[in-house]
Motif scaffolding. Structure first.
Motif, short mmCIF file in Angstrom:
data_model
loop_
_atom_site.label_atom_id
_atom_site.label_comp_id
_atom_site.label_asym_id
_atom_site.label_seq_id
_atom_site.Cartn_x
_atom_site.Cartn_y
_atom_site.Cartn_z
N ILE A 8 0.87 -1.17 0.00
CA ILE A 8 0.00 0.00 0.00
C ILE A 8 0.91 1.22 0.00
N LEU A 9 0.74 2.09 -0.98
CA LEU A 9 1.48 3.34 -1.00
C LEU A 9 0.65 4.37 -0.26
N ALA A 10 1.26 5.02 0.71
CA ALA A 10 0.52 5.98 1.51
C ALA A 10 1.35 7.24 1.70
N ARG A 11 0.67 8.33 1.82
CA ARG A 11 1.32 9.61 2.10
C ARG A 11 0.79 10.12 3.41
N SER A 12 1.68 10.45 4.31
CA SER A 12 1.25 10.90 5.62
C SER A 12 2.25 11.92 6.13
N GLY A 13 1.77 12.93 6.82
CA GLY A 13 2.66 13.92 7.40
C GLY A 13 3.41 13.37 8.59
N ARG A 15 4.67 9.79 10.65
CA ARG A 15 4.81 8.33 10.60
C ARG A 15 3.88 7.66 11.61
N LYS A 16 3.71 8.26 12.78
CA LYS A 16 2.87 7.64 13.80
C LYS A 16 1.42 7.51 13.34
N GLU A 17 0.99 8.35 12.40
CA GLU A 17 -0.37 8.21 11.85
C GLU A 17 -0.48 6.91 11.06
N LEU A 18 0.59 6.57 10.33
CA LEU A 18 0.59 5.30 9.60
C LEU A 18 0.70 4.12 10.54
N GLU A 19 1.43 4.29 11.63
CA GLU A 19 1.61 3.21 12.61
C GLU A 19 0.30 2.92 13.36
N ALA A 20 -0.55 3.93 13.52
CA ALA A 20 -1.80 3.78 14.27
C ALA A 20 -2.87 3.17 13.36
N ASP A 21 -2.81 1.90 13.16
CA ASP A 21 -3.71 1.18 12.26
C ASP A 21 -4.60 0.27 13.10
N ARG A 22 -5.90 0.43 12.97
CA ARG A 22 -6.83 -0.34 13.82
C ARG A 22 -6.76 -1.84 13.57
N VAL A 33 6.23 -0.48 7.96
CA VAL A 33 6.24 0.81 7.28
C VAL A 33 7.67 1.07 6.82
N THR A 34 7.82 1.27 5.51
CA THR A 34 9.13 1.54 4.93
C THR A 34 9.07 2.86 4.18
N GLU A 35 9.83 3.83 4.63
CA GLU A 35 9.87 5.12 3.95
C GLU A 35 10.81 5.02 2.76
N PHE A 36 10.43 5.65 1.65
CA PHE A 36 11.29 5.66 0.48
C PHE A 36 10.95 6.87 -0.38
N LYS A 37 11.86 7.24 -1.24
CA LYS A 37 11.64 8.30 -2.21
C LYS A 37 11.78 7.67 -3.59
N PRO A 38 10.69 7.63 -4.36
CA PRO A 38 10.77 7.00 -5.68
C PRO A 38 11.68 7.80 -6.62
#
Length: 51
Positions: A8-13, A15-22, A33-38
């Motif tokens: 899943i490609l996601a954009r978030s300001g 990282r903790k928002e991405l980590e908080a997954d129900r 979660v793996t951060e990368f720059k295409p």
């Protein structure tokens, strides 16, 4: 049969928002979660470089 794997490609300001997954919090899924720059994209997907 349940699906396994995927991306899943996601954009978030934050990282903790991405980590908080129900689903993860309720033990229904696991994620990494793996951060990368295409730097390269397939033709027609250049917009991904701007995310």
């Amino acid at each position: 049969m349940p699906r396994k794997g995927g991306v899943i490609l996601a954009r978030s300001g934050e990282r903790k928002e991405l980590e908080a997954d129900r689903f993860v919090q309720n033990a229904g899924a696991r994620k990494d979660v793996t951060e990368f720059k295409p730097s390269m994209t397939a033709p027609g997907a250049e917009v991904l470089k701007e995310i």
